[in-house]
Design a protein around this motif. Sequence first.
Motif, short mmCIF file in Angstrom:
data_model
loop_
_atom_site.label_atom_id
_atom_site.label_comp_id
_atom_site.label_asym_id
_atom_site.label_seq_id
_atom_site.Cartn_x
_atom_site.Cartn_y
_atom_site.Cartn_z
N GLU A 89 0.74 -1.16 0.12
CA GLU A 89 0.04 -0.17 -0.18
C GLU A 89 1.10 1.20 0.10
OE1 GLU A 89 -3.89 2.07 2.61
OE2 GLU A 89 -2.72 0.26 3.37
N ILE A 90 1.98 1.14 0.77
CA ILE A 90 2.68 2.61 1.06
C ILE A 90 3.46 3.02 -0.43
CG2 ILE A 90 3.05 2.23 3.36
CD1 ILE A 90 5.85 1.51 2.80
N LEU A 91 3.67 2.11 -1.41
CA LEU A 91 4.30 2.16 -2.50
C LEU A 91 3.20 2.91 -3.68
CD1 LEU A 91 6.66 -0.70 -2.79
CD2 LEU A 91 7.30 1.45 -1.73
N ARG A 92 2.18 2.63 -3.41
CA ARG A 92 1.02 3.01 -4.63
C ARG A 92 1.09 4.30 -5.21
NH1 ARG A 92 -3.63 -0.50 -1.82
NH2 ARG A 92 -2.54 -2.60 -2.11
N GLY A 93 1.90 5.06 -4.24
CA GLY A 93 1.91 6.64 -5.01
C GLY A 93 3.23 6.78 -5.67
N LEU A 94 4.17 5.74 -5.96
CA LEU A 94 4.97 5.81 -6.69
C LEU A 94 4.90 5.35 -8.25
CD1 LEU A 94 7.75 3.94 -4.39
CD2 LEU A 94 7.48 6.70 -4.66
N SER A 95 5.39 6.26 -9.16
CA SER A 95 5.38 5.80 -10.48
C SER A 95 6.35 4.64 -10.66
CB SER A 95 5.70 6.99 -11.42
OG SER A 95 7.20 7.08 -11.24
N PRO A 96 6.15 3.94 -11.67
CA PRO A 96 7.03 2.89 -12.20
C PRO A 96 8.50 3.26 -12.07
CG PRO A 96 5.20 2.77 -13.49
CD PRO A 96 5.02 3.85 -12.86
N LEU A 97 8.69 4.49 -12.76
CA LEU A 97 9.95 5.00 -12.86
C LEU A 97 10.66 5.31 -11.39
CD1 LEU A 97 9.52 7.51 -15.36
CD2 LEU A 97 10.36 5.30 -15.69
N GLN A 98 9.97 5.74 -10.31
CA GLN A 98 10.20 5.69 -9.17
C GLN A 98 10.58 4.76 -8.47
OE1 GLN A 98 6.80 8.25 -8.09
NE2 GLN A 98 8.51 9.87 -7.17
N MET A 99 9.95 3.80 -8.85
CA MET A 99 10.14 2.38 -8.07
C MET A 99 11.39 1.92 -8.46
SD MET A 99 8.03 1.10 -6.19
CE MET A 99 8.40 -0.71 -6.39
N ARG A 100 11.89 2.00 -9.55
CA ARG A 100 13.23 1.71 -9.94
C ARG A 100 14.38 1.93 -9.33
NH1 ARG A 100 12.68 -1.03 -14.91
NH2 ARG A 100 14.93 -1.49 -14.86
N GLU A 101 14.36 3.30 -8.96
CA GLU A 101 15.19 4.17 -8.01
C GLU A 101 15.11 3.77 -6.73
OE1 GLU A 101 16.95 8.51 -6.99
OE2 GLU A 101 14.84 8.31 -8.14
N PHE A 102 13.71 3.44 -6.11
CA PHE A 102 13.49 3.31 -4.74
C PHE A 102 14.05 1.79 -4.52
CE2 PHE A 102 10.66 1.04 -1.70
CZ PHE A 102 10.80 2.14 -0.72
N LEU A 103 13.81 0.84 -5.43
CA LEU A 103 14.31 -0.56 -5.38
C LEU A 103 16.00 -0.89 -5.18
CD1 LEU A 103 12.82 -3.24 -4.76
CD2 LEU A 103 13.38 -3.88 -7.22
N LEU A 104 16.68 0.41 -5.55
CA LEU A 104 18.09 0.40 -5.65
C LEU A 104 18.46 0.42 -4.01
CD1 LEU A 104 19.24 2.60 -8.53
CD2 LEU A 104 19.28 0.28 -8.46
N ASP A 105 17.43 0.83 -3.13
CA ASP A 105 18.06 1.14 -1.83
C ASP A 105 17.26 -0.10 -0.86
OD1 ASP A 105 19.60 3.38 -2.17
OD2 ASP A 105 17.78 4.62 -2.52
N SER A 106 16.56 -1.10 -1.35
CA SER A 106 15.93 -1.93 -0.67
C SER A 106 16.25 -3.20 -0.94
CB SER A 106 14.27 -1.49 -0.79
OG SER A 106 14.14 -0.21 -0.56
N ASP A 107 15.73 -4.26 -0.40
CA ASP A 107 15.84 -5.76 -0.52
C ASP A 107 14.54 -6.43 -0.47
OD1 ASP A 107 18.73 -5.83 -0.75
OD2 ASP A 107 18.71 -5.53 1.61
N VAL A 108 14.39 -7.21 -1.35
CA VAL A 108 12.97 -8.13 -1.63
C VAL A 108 13.65 -9.64 -1.01
CG1 VAL A 108 11.29 -9.22 -3.09
CG2 VAL A 108 12.67 -7.02 -3.73
N ARG A 109 12.98 -9.94 0.10
CA ARG A 109 13.27 -11.30 0.51
C ARG A 109 12.07 -12.15 0.71
NH1 ARG A 109 15.68 -9.12 6.11
NH2 ARG A 109 15.69 -11.44 6.47
N ALA A 110 12.43 -13.51 0.50
CA ALA A 110 11.29 -14.74 0.62
C ALA A 110 11.33 -15.35 1.85
CB ALA A 110 11.44 -15.50 -0.51
N PHE A 111 10.40 -15.38 2.47
CA PHE A 111 10.30 -16.27 3.80
C PHE A 111 9.56 -17.58 3.72
CE2 PHE A 111 11.57 -12.12 5.09
CZ PHE A 111 12.41 -12.21 6.03
N GLN A 112 9.87 -18.50 4.53
CA GLN A 112 9.11 -19.81 4.64
C GLN A 112 7.99 -19.60 5.73
OE1 GLN A 112 8.79 -22.11 1.93
NE2 GLN A 112 10.10 -20.43 0.82
#
Length: 815
Positions: free
Chosen positions: A353-376
């Motif tokens: 929800e907190i990312l819905r205000g970002l454009s796809p372009l802003q998402m690219r820059e944002f993801l450079l600073d974040s990590d996507v992780r999978a949990f079981q």
Amino acid sequence: MEGVHRIAILGSGPAGLSAAAHAAARGVSHILLEKSDHLSDTIFRYQRGKHIMATPSQLVVRADVSFEPGKRETILDTWSNEAAKHKVNVRYHAEVKSITGTRGNFSIALSDGSVVRAETIVLAIGTQGNPNLMSCEGGGLAHVQYQLDDPAEYVDEHICVVGGGDAGIENALGLIADRAQGNTVTLVNRGADFARAKEANAKALLAAQEAGHITLLTTAETTLIEPGWITVDTPEGATRFQCDRVIARLGSAPPRKFVESIGLEFTSAAREAFPKLSPTFESTVPGIYVIGALAGYPLIKHCINQGYDVVEYIGGAVDLKPADEPILEARLKGLPGNRSVAQWLEFLRQEIEILRGLSPLQMREFLLDSDVRAFQSGDVVFKRNSVGSSLFGIASGSVEVEVGAGKKRMTVPIPTGSIVGEVGLISGRPRGATVRAAEPTILLEIPRIAALRLMASVKEARDTVNRITTERQLLQMFGSGLTPADLTDVLETAEIRQVKTGEAIIREGEDGYDIFVVRSGSMVVEKEIGGKPVFLSYLPAGSYVGEMALVDGGRRSATVQAAIRSEVVRLDGDRFRALLKRKPELEEKLRADMADRRKVNGYIEEQKGKFGDVVDMYSAVADFLVDQGIGEATDVLLIDETLCIGCDNCEKACADVHDGLSRLDREAGRTYAHLHVPTSCRHCEHPYCMTDCPPNAIHRGPDGEVFIDETCIGCGNCQRNCPYDVIRMDSRPPKKPDLISWLLFGVGPGPGEPDKAWRAKNKTKGAEPPKVAIKCDMCIGKAGGPACVRACPTGAAIRVSPEEFLTVKRMNRGD
């Protein structure tokens, strides 16, 4: 009227110039419209001699204009030469007044009455022409400016730079670069961190502070500007100082009125929102594309790459991948789902929800600073009381939050789209609960700086985080079987307030029955008896106050004011009363809490005849402790001087468990009555020492301990940033013989820290060991807890949290 151009590019900044250069290189009919008499007006208006950085460092430049870090003048000369080399068709003094038409037949009206026609339009006009203005009293005075052209023009002035982003930092550093100019410069930053600034800029600023060349006021806000003076609210209170000039660099917002007049839609109604764009930069008006800062991508490297890409997209490219694609591919590698980078970005943006205000372009820059992780299922995301300040967004699956203990232990499910970890982000306190994956789950971990930057730049994200954190704080605090649905009505009018040090949110005797929740910081409660303010209690973050007048009616029974700069949530009293009627178990809880507080008030009333004794003393001691910084401490060392015999066992024990260097100075510090606050770390809620540690050597332990690891480089930033003088710089002494050798044979200096003579005599030949930062770590990892407390033979030394000590009820127990 000219013929119809294939592409008309508005604005010759890095993005627009790059687009024009690539169009020229491809032989595409184009025109570059620039309203000034030179290229790249935004860069041109940077201060003279400014060093321009090329970040992110791992991102390659893919364009027909080059870019390397360097001086403003060098870069502008290079771009002018390259524009001439590529024969860019540029038209100067071309101020656009309006745009009409549709794809294939746009008409661009200029201020001189002429019209330019084009099949497609690229908006690269940036945001710098629409700066955010000072809103405080005096913000419109003549000595307040929003631009700094040449720092060398200012000599022997007291200058206040307001804003901790890159522009503000660079302006401030430029004004002190030549010490002969004699400027006295202060930078005011609203936050504790420089979340909007490049890392190199923040480090350079803090280095200038430690050298004594600049004054920094963080977590501060300008409240009044007068001719020759400025008043700033800081965590310690208001400060007024001389100021000949204010340079406000508060960021900027898109020129919304003009952009909307063209027909473009924005992502929201917020002032800082950006136009809606497709992954190929096309706006909601077919044929009009947006790149650069107006697209939410302010970094020069990104802008230049977008200029190249947009011309390719207009030319029909369908398989072109952005220049940052390899970086993001590596970051997302190994995750389940077999998605492309574009699919992952859209998936995360839509699901969290907190990312819905970002454009796809802003998402690219944002993801450079974040990590996507999978949990079981069953995997621990983080544990209760562990220290962490990152935020987690739930992209798929769900998590369970374990709250309570023993028979009252329960799990609360948090579904896809929501967030966890917000308590550490907002309050700085340890994690309030253990969180586990309830099923196979994908989480986006957002570091604190990135989360703060997101909240500062995207209103929807800020509002969402505030709503969720307030809702959860109320659910955790009040319990009573409440659900999020129960709080909907109360939260609709909830108001988050910033409270200055010493400012009262409730005054004794006044009308009112709103409830206040302490979101961050801390409050003290006082009651006036016999004309004297008497300290009642201390309220840390996570507490609430105001329920007595709400439940029983009547006037406020005590005054509640901020011990340090704090943030509170005001809950409307009428709506909360309606909630109590619907939820009688909640009223029972409030009445139980009120009973405890009334015991305190009753005890104070009983002591009316004993002023000058226990109550007066205790109230004064409480005020003294708040003055010593206990309001922002999470753990503090106190010494009862009626029990202390001066044996220094505490210091000696500290040294013996820390390589011969004591972390405390018993005699130093201040004393009131029988209570002494020695020089020892308070393990602050928001540690000043962590503000600028180049190797990131300062951490929080599992129980909230702030400690320094072995990667310390001895820069001294933490020592300079600590307001309580509890950090020292020293080199490790030679290893001492063991205690048995000293007892039996007199070998070595004995218990405690060795003196200088012994150290000099026994030091290893060769280079002097480097100095490192030394501070209390609460004996983290050592059995039995803090050595200072264990070694005290009389029990004079204690370590407590503020809420444990600052309560009148301790007097009843004789503590």
